[in-house]
Motif scaffolding. Sequence first.
Motif, PDB file in Angstrom:
ATOM      1  N   ASP A  39      43.569  31.494  58.309  1.00 23.44           N
ATOM      2  CA  ASP A  39      43.553  32.878  57.873  1.00 23.44           C
ATOM      3  C   ASP A  39      44.749  33.076  56.938  1.00 23.44           C
ATOM      4  O   ASP A  39      45.902  33.049  57.370  1.00 23.44           O
ATOM      5  N   LEU A  40      44.498  33.274  55.655  1.00 24.26           N
ATOM      6  CA  LEU A  40      45.548  33.294  54.641  1.00 24.26           C
ATOM      7  C   LEU A  40      46.082  34.687  54.315  1.00 24.26           C
ATOM      8  O   LEU A  40      46.887  34.848  53.395  1.00 24.26           O
ATOM      9  N   ARG A  41      45.676  35.703  55.062  1.00 26.10           N
ATOM     10  CA  ARG A  41      46.076  37.060  54.691  1.00 26.10           C
ATOM     11  C   ARG A  41      47.587  37.264  54.757  1.00 26.10           C
ATOM     12  O   ARG A  41      48.150  38.005  53.943  1.00 26.10           O
ATOM     13  N   VAL A  42      48.274  36.625  55.702  1.00 24.81           N
ATOM     14  CA  VAL A  42      49.725  36.799  55.764  1.00 24.81           C
ATOM     15  C   VAL A  42      50.396  36.217  54.523  1.00 24.81           C
ATOM     16  O   VAL A  42      51.366  36.779  54.000  1.00 24.81           O
ATOM     17  N   ASP A  43      49.876  35.092  54.008  1.00 26.17           N
ATOM     18  CA  ASP A  43      50.427  34.514  52.785  1.00 26.17           C
ATOM     19  C   ASP A  43      50.193  35.430  51.593  1.00 26.17           C
ATOM     20  O   ASP A  43      51.053  35.555  50.703  1.00 26.17           O
ATOM     21  N   GLU A  44      49.033  36.065  51.555  1.00 28.65           N
ATOM     22  CA  GLU A  44      48.733  36.977  50.453  1.00 28.65           C
ATOM     23  C   GLU A  44      49.671  38.182  50.473  1.00 28.65           C
ATOM     24  O   GLU A  44      50.147  38.631  49.424  1.00 28.65           O
ATOM     25  N   VAL A  45      49.959  38.698  51.672  1.00 31.86           N
ATOM     26  CA  VAL A  45      50.896  39.819  51.781  1.00 31.86           C
ATOM     27  C   VAL A  45      52.293  39.385  51.362  1.00 31.86           C
ATOM     28  O   VAL A  45      52.983  40.073  50.598  1.00 31.86           O
ATOM     29  N   ALA A  46      52.729  38.215  51.858  1.00 34.14           N
ATOM     30  CA  ALA A  46      54.077  37.733  51.523  1.00 34.14           C
ATOM     31  C   ALA A  46      54.231  37.495  50.030  1.00 34.14           C
ATOM     32  O   ALA A  46      55.325  37.675  49.472  1.00 34.14           O
ATOM     33  N   ALA A  47      53.143  37.114  49.354  1.00 35.02           N
ATOM     34  CA  ALA A  47      53.220  36.850  47.911  1.00 35.02           C
ATOM     35  C   ALA A  47      53.358  38.124  47.098  1.00 35.02           C
ATOM     36  O   ALA A  47      53.930  38.095  45.998  1.00 35.02           O
ATOM     37  N   ARG A  48      52.860  39.237  47.621  1.00 39.18           N
ATOM     38  CA  ARG A  48      52.905  40.467  46.830  1.00 39.18           C
ATOM     39  C   ARG A  48      54.024  41.421  47.223  1.00 39.18           C
ATOM     40  O   ARG A  48      54.349  42.341  46.468  1.00 39.18           O
ATOM     41  N   GLU A  49      54.639  41.215  48.408  1.00 34.45           N
ATOM     42  CA  GLU A  49      55.720  42.102  48.845  1.00 34.45           C
ATOM     43  C   GLU A  49      57.070  41.434  48.609  1.00 34.45           C
ATOM     44  O   GLU A  49      57.191  40.209  48.708  1.00 34.45           O
ATOM     45  N   ARG A  50      58.081  42.214  48.340  1.00 34.21           N
ATOM     46  CA  ARG A  50      59.373  41.670  47.927  1.00 34.21           C
ATOM     47  C   ARG A  50      60.391  41.564  49.061  1.00 34.21           C
ATOM     48  O   ARG A  50      61.364  40.827  48.936  1.00 34.21           O
ATOM     49  N   THR A  51      60.213  42.290  50.154  1.00 37.33           N
ATOM     50  CA  THR A  51      61.217  42.293  51.213  1.00 37.33           C
ATOM     51  C   THR A  51      60.564  42.048  52.568  1.00 37.33           C
ATOM     52  O   THR A  51      59.366  42.341  52.759  1.00 37.33           O
ATOM     53  N   PRO A  52      61.318  41.535  53.537  1.00 38.29           N
ATOM     54  CA  PRO A  52      60.769  41.367  54.888  1.00 38.29           C
ATOM     55  C   PRO A  52      60.256  42.665  55.486  1.00 38.29           C
ATOM     56  O   PRO A  52      59.232  42.671  56.186  1.00 38.29           O
ATOM     57  N   ALA A  53      60.941  43.773  55.217  1.00 39.89           N
ATOM     58  CA  ALA A  53      60.495  45.058  55.746  1.00 39.89           C
ATOM     59  C   ALA A  53      59.136  45.446  55.179  1.00 39.89           C
ATOM     60  O   ALA A  53      58.277  45.986  55.890  1.00 39.89           O
ATOM     61  N   ALA A  54      58.918  45.161  53.899  1.00 40.14           N
ATOM     62  CA  ALA A  54      57.636  45.484  53.284  1.00 40.14           C
ATOM     63  C   ALA A  54      56.518  44.623  53.854  1.00 40.14           C
ATOM     64  O   ALA A  54      55.391  45.100  54.064  1.00 40.14           O
ATOM     65  N   VAL A  55      56.814  43.357  54.109  1.00 42.44           N
ATOM     66  CA  VAL A  55      55.826  42.479  54.743  1.00 42.44           C
ATOM     67  C   VAL A  55      55.521  42.980  56.139  1.00 42.44           C
ATOM     68  O   VAL A  55      54.351  43.080  56.547  1.00 42.44           O
TER      69      VAL A  55
END
Length: 303
Positions: free
Chosen positions: A177-193
């Motif tokens: 399930d790659l959704r976490v990678d997709e979120v991490a690629a588009r968000e800039r900070t740990p809080a945003a992820v």
Amino acid sequence: MPVRSQPAAVPDPATPTPATSRPAASDPSAPALAAPRPAASEPATAAVVVTDPARPDAPNEDSARLAPGIAVLADGAGVGPAWRAGCSHSVAWYSHALTDALAAALADPELTMRDALAQAIAAVASLHADTCDLERGGPSATVVAVRERDGMLEHLVLCDSSLLLVHRDGSVRRITDLRVDEVAARERTPAAVEAQRNAPGGFWLARHEPEAAELALIGATPLVDLDAAILVSDGVTRAVDLLGLGDDADLARRCRTAGGAQALIAEIRTAEDRLVECGQGPRKPHDDATIAVHPVGRSAPRK
């Protein structure tokens, strides 16, 4: 370079009691293992769990269970305390409780894979709902599970642990399930992820919300097509994704015996240490690594 302990291997039990992995004891004298191909005398696939904590002095936040016709793996998500402030329980406690609850739920053939996961999430939440404020954040985990039913191998994958399906023709299919990678690629900070965890349009894993089960990836494969299902945490797939130690087929081949799985994890540790020495290591230099191997379709006729 520090010498790491050998991963712990747990053989398939002779009784229906699920096999439970445990962290390996620290052994400073243990040499790093080579990674030979399985010997011809070894079985093609053995039912085993092999696990190794990221550090010998830290709790293992991975957990796996084997039961007749069932395999479950959970990888505890090691988020910072600020994002699980409502709960006093550890990530390791959560992942181990979840694998117990999910293995029990999957034993009911009337439950779908998603329904079994929802029931397991609710069961674990009930264990600490009276003592913890789960809406303020609690521990969570990725999940991989398989179950044999009606001539099929059903599977469920939620977040970034992976399932390797080894087909009888030698091919290997990896499901992640790659959704976490997709979120991490588009968000800039740990809080945003973190704000995207179990949120619409974000990524999903097991926490205290049973509805997360509805977002799990599911499927089924005829048993006659398969030799094995190999459940791995992302501390194992970093061998391919980060360290360049082969491809998914290499990973599956080396995981199919306890000795091969132990040797693979030992090589991962050596490669991780080399990256650290070169100053190129990832944010998490080492990760808990767990391999659960479920031989499938042994009673199914070959085509």
